[in-house]
Write a protein that holds these residues in place. Structure first.
Motif, PDB file in Angstrom:
ATOM      1  N   ARG A  74     -10.307  -0.296  11.652  1.00 40.52           N
ATOM      2  CA  ARG A  74      -9.302  -1.045  12.008  1.00 40.52           C
ATOM      3  C   ARG A  74      -9.330  -2.357  10.965  1.00 40.52           C
ATOM      4  NH1 ARG A  74      -7.921  -5.837  14.067  1.00 40.52           N
ATOM      5  NH2 ARG A  74     -10.196  -6.375  14.444  1.00 40.52           N
ATOM      6  N   LEU A  75     -10.524  -2.813  10.974  1.00 42.48           N
ATOM      7  CA  LEU A  75     -10.666  -3.993   9.839  1.00 42.48           C
ATOM      8  C   LEU A  75      -9.962  -3.709   8.668  1.00 42.48           C
ATOM      9  CD1 LEU A  75     -14.107  -5.208  11.296  1.00 42.48           C
ATOM     10  CD2 LEU A  75     -12.069  -6.411  11.159  1.00 42.48           C
ATOM     11  N   MET A  76     -10.650  -2.457   8.097  1.00 35.63           N
ATOM     12  CA  MET A  76     -10.164  -1.931   6.628  1.00 35.63           C
ATOM     13  C   MET A  76      -8.582  -1.825   6.734  1.00 35.63           C
ATOM     14  SD  MET A  76     -10.814  -1.530   3.648  1.00 35.63           S
ATOM     15  CE  MET A  76     -12.641  -1.304   3.504  1.00 35.63           C
ATOM     16  N   ARG A  77      -8.026  -1.219   7.773  1.00 31.44           N
ATOM     17  CA  ARG A  77      -6.468  -1.060   7.725  1.00 31.44           C
ATOM     18  C   ARG A  77      -5.717  -2.498   7.799  1.00 31.44           C
ATOM     19  NH1 ARG A  77      -7.663   2.898  11.857  1.00 31.44           N
ATOM     20  NH2 ARG A  77      -6.777   1.456  13.260  1.00 31.44           N
ATOM     21  N   VAL A  78      -6.460  -3.385   8.284  1.00 36.10           N
ATOM     22  CA  VAL A  78      -5.773  -4.959   8.310  1.00 36.10           C
ATOM     23  C   VAL A  78      -6.026  -5.589   7.177  1.00 36.10           C
ATOM     24  CG1 VAL A  78      -6.103  -6.998   9.462  1.00 36.10           C
ATOM     25  CG2 VAL A  78      -6.220  -5.163  10.786  1.00 36.10           C
ATOM     26  N   PHE A  79      -7.097  -5.150   6.390  1.00 35.10           N
ATOM     27  CA  PHE A  79      -7.364  -5.827   5.034  1.00 35.10           C
ATOM     28  C   PHE A  79      -6.341  -5.416   4.199  1.00 35.10           C
ATOM     29  CE2 PHE A  79      -9.175  -5.766   0.778  1.00 35.10           C
ATOM     30  CZ  PHE A  79      -9.574  -7.083   0.744  1.00 35.10           C
ATOM     31  N   LEU A  80      -6.369  -3.805   3.916  1.00 38.33           N
ATOM     32  CA  LEU A  80      -5.349  -3.360   3.017  1.00 38.33           C
ATOM     33  C   LEU A  80      -3.857  -3.699   3.434  1.00 38.33           C
ATOM     34  CD1 LEU A  80      -7.181   0.148   2.553  1.00 38.33           C
ATOM     35  CD2 LEU A  80      -7.093  -1.728   1.074  1.00 38.33           C
ATOM     36  N   GLY A  81      -3.627  -3.931   4.813  1.00 37.55           N
ATOM     37  CA  GLY A  81      -2.081  -4.008   5.201  1.00 37.55           C
ATOM     38  C   GLY A  81      -1.798  -5.212   4.793  1.00 37.55           C
ATOM     39  N   ALA A  82      -2.792  -6.159   4.497  1.00 37.95           N
ATOM     40  CA  ALA A  82      -2.460  -7.649   4.403  1.00 37.95           C
ATOM     41  C   ALA A  82      -1.696  -7.814   3.178  1.00 37.95           C
ATOM     42  CB  ALA A  82      -3.798  -8.473   4.226  1.00 37.95           C
ATOM     43  N   PHE A  83      -1.560  -6.867   2.207  1.00 39.22           N
ATOM     44  CA  PHE A  83      -0.887  -7.202   0.963  1.00 39.22           C
ATOM     45  C   PHE A  83       0.141  -6.147   0.586  1.00 39.22           C
ATOM     46  CE2 PHE A  83      -5.493  -7.150   0.526  1.00 39.22           C
ATOM     47  CZ  PHE A  83      -5.822  -8.206   0.239  1.00 39.22           C
ATOM     48  N   THR A  84       0.637  -5.554   1.813  1.00 39.35           N
ATOM     49  CA  THR A  84       1.969  -4.851   1.909  1.00 39.35           C
ATOM     50  C   THR A  84       3.212  -5.574   1.932  1.00 39.35           C
ATOM     51  OG1 THR A  84       0.581  -2.910   2.838  1.00 39.35           O
ATOM     52  CG2 THR A  84       3.250  -2.935   2.841  1.00 39.35           C
ATOM     53  N   ASN A  85       4.125  -5.389   0.891  1.00 40.12           N
ATOM     54  CA  ASN A  85       5.343  -6.249   0.719  1.00 40.12           C
ATOM     55  C   ASN A  85       6.504  -5.095   0.655  1.00 40.12           C
ATOM     56  OD1 ASN A  85       4.945  -5.430  -1.875  1.00 40.12           O
ATOM     57  ND2 ASN A  85       5.485  -7.779  -2.521  1.00 40.12           N
ATOM     58  N   THR A  86       6.316  -3.731   1.113  1.00 43.14           N
ATOM     59  CA  THR A  86       7.194  -2.658   1.083  1.00 43.14           C
ATOM     60  C   THR A  86       8.445  -2.964   1.860  1.00 43.14           C
ATOM     61  OG1 THR A  86       6.203  -1.280   2.446  1.00 43.14           O
ATOM     62  CG2 THR A  86       5.748  -0.895   0.058  1.00 43.14           C
ATOM     63  N   GLY A  87       9.747  -2.675   1.361  1.00 45.53           N
ATOM     64  CA  GLY A  87      11.144  -2.749   2.176  1.00 45.53           C
ATOM     65  C   GLY A  87      11.022  -4.189   2.610  1.00 45.53           C
ATOM     66  N   GLY A  88      10.923  -5.019   1.821  1.00 47.43           N
ATOM     67  CA  GLY A  88      11.174  -6.342   2.203  1.00 47.43           C
ATOM     68  C   GLY A  88      10.273  -6.830   3.165  1.00 47.43           C
ATOM     69  N   SER A  89       9.178  -6.214   3.449  1.00 47.08           N
ATOM     70  CA  SER A  89       8.093  -7.027   4.485  1.00 47.08           C
ATOM     71  C   SER A  89       7.708  -8.063   3.914  1.00 47.08           C
ATOM     72  CB  SER A  89       7.466  -5.909   5.202  1.00 47.08           C
ATOM     73  OG  SER A  89       6.467  -5.399   3.948  1.00 47.08           O
ATOM     74  N   ARG A  90       7.071  -9.226   4.631  1.00 45.61           N
ATOM     75  CA  ARG A  90       6.406 -10.042   3.988  1.00 45.61           C
ATOM     76  C   ARG A  90       4.883  -9.973   4.243  1.00 45.61           C
ATOM     77  NH1 ARG A  90       7.365 -14.884   2.291  1.00 45.61           N
ATOM     78  NH2 ARG A  90       5.640 -16.684   2.511  1.00 45.61           N
ATOM     79  N   PRO A  91       4.241 -10.318   3.155  1.00 41.93           N
ATOM     80  CA  PRO A  91       2.707  -9.645   3.420  1.00 41.93           C
ATOM     81  C   PRO A  91       1.874 -10.981   4.142  1.00 41.93           C
ATOM     82  CG  PRO A  91       3.092 -10.799   1.288  1.00 41.93           C
ATOM     83  CD  PRO A  91       4.456 -10.541   1.854  1.00 41.93           C
TER      84      PRO A  91
END
Length: 325
Positions: free
Chosen positions: A201-218
């Motif tokens: 879970r921690l790794m998913r949260v870390f990697l997901g912190a930088f996602t800005n696909t589809g207009g989402s805000r990192p």
């Protein structure tokens, strides 16, 4: 209708049928930036009528025993799916395909679901060959083929047209005589240790912190929540390592991901090995990333090594080193 568990993480595989059209459309709208370049019907499924028509075509082809489509639900939400894009019982050859929302990536859902279809094709239907056709630059799908134990047979140069360009297509395959890796699509053990689940879970949260696909805000600030305050992050990508504390790491990346410089960005694990020793742990990862830098598409890959410590508040990252390859 059957529902097949895909492990102990509340993931399920179910037939995806025309009556799912409204749920399917909502899912495709979420997934569109992530899957549109690779799944042609994602482009066409833009309203309820077209989404229904997409699923009806698969239902018609299933009745003819030439295609099938299944959805992957995670915690009750449709997040992706797998399909036989072609199924020829007479020749014993079929082709697999898949898609997934960005938020559900990195959990092994597609690999597990494809394993179910592969087993069914070989064991129940007596198929001899399962194929996987993939655009050469679709690194996520290529990685899945590898995890399934497939062999890369060759490349059809400029076989496909998309976005005004011609693209090479790789063909991968698995034969009924092949022996897949022992853990290629093995379901998780019924009692996965809580410690490993928390590190995942921690790794998913870390990697997901930088996602800005589809207009989402990192949400790069979340890095401070998964690390201890004294955490260290090291980039070993140049002539000398660069050492960051959390502030020096977070602030420039927040700007990069929100000022239009780096868009449609996501990063995900494709392989990992985690070792836990009482209150400390170590994880070696391989990852992929893609996005648009200054308007130009790019893809990359690399390795990470991450150290964890158990604190009174639970597991936290203490240090990370990454290198691009």
């Amino acid at each position: 209708m059957f529902t097949l568990p895909l492990g102990d993480d509340d993931a399920q595989l179910r037939p995806l049928e025309p009556w799912h059209a409204r749920e399917f459309l909502a899912h495709i709208d979420r997934a569109r930036p992530y899957v549109d370049p690779w799944i042609p019907w994602a482009t066409y499924s833009t309203d309820l009528d077209s989404a229904t028509a997409t699923l009806q075509r698969y239902a018609d082809r299933q009745a003819e025993d030439t295609r099938r489509i299944y959805g992957i639900w995670l915690e009750g939400t449709l997040v992706g799916g797998v399909m036989f894009t072609d199924f020829d019982a007479a020749t014993g050859v079929c082709e697999l395909g898949c898609w997934l929302e960005a938020e559900a990536a990195g959990r092994g859902l597609v690999t597990r679901a494809c394993g179910v279809l592969i087993d069914w094709a070989f064991q129940e239907r007596g198929m001899r060959r399962v194929e996987w056709w993939v655009a050469a630059h679709n690194t996520r799908s290529v990685d899945t083929a590898r995890r399934l134990g497939m062999t890369r047979d060759g490349v059809l140069r400029q076989r496909s047209a998309y976005g005004g360009k011609r693209h090479d297509i790789e063909i991968w395959s698995l034969l009924s005589d092949d022996v897949p890796p022992t853990d290629a699509y093995e379901f998780p053990a019924p009692a996965v240790k809580a410690e490993k689940a928390e590190l995942d879970r921690l790794m998913r949260v870390f990697l997901g912190a930088f996602t800005n696909t589809g207009g989402s805000r990192p949400n790069v600030d979340v890095v401070r929540e998964v690390f201890i305050p004294q955490g260290t992050i090291i980039a070993n990508v140049g002539s000398e390592p660069v050492v960051y504390d959390l502030d020096r790491f977070v602030e420039p990346r927040q700007k990069l991901l929100t000022d239009g410089t780096l868009t449609e960005f996501s990063e995900w694990e494709v392989a990992e090995r985690t070792e836990i020793f009482a209150s400390i742990a170590h994880r070696s990862s391989e990852y992929r990333k893609s996005g648009f830098l200054n308007g130009e598409p790019f893809e990359g890959a690399g390795r990470k090594t991450t150290q964890f410590v158990r604190t009174p508040a639970g597991w936290r990252m203490s240090s990370m080193v990454w290198e691009d390859i």
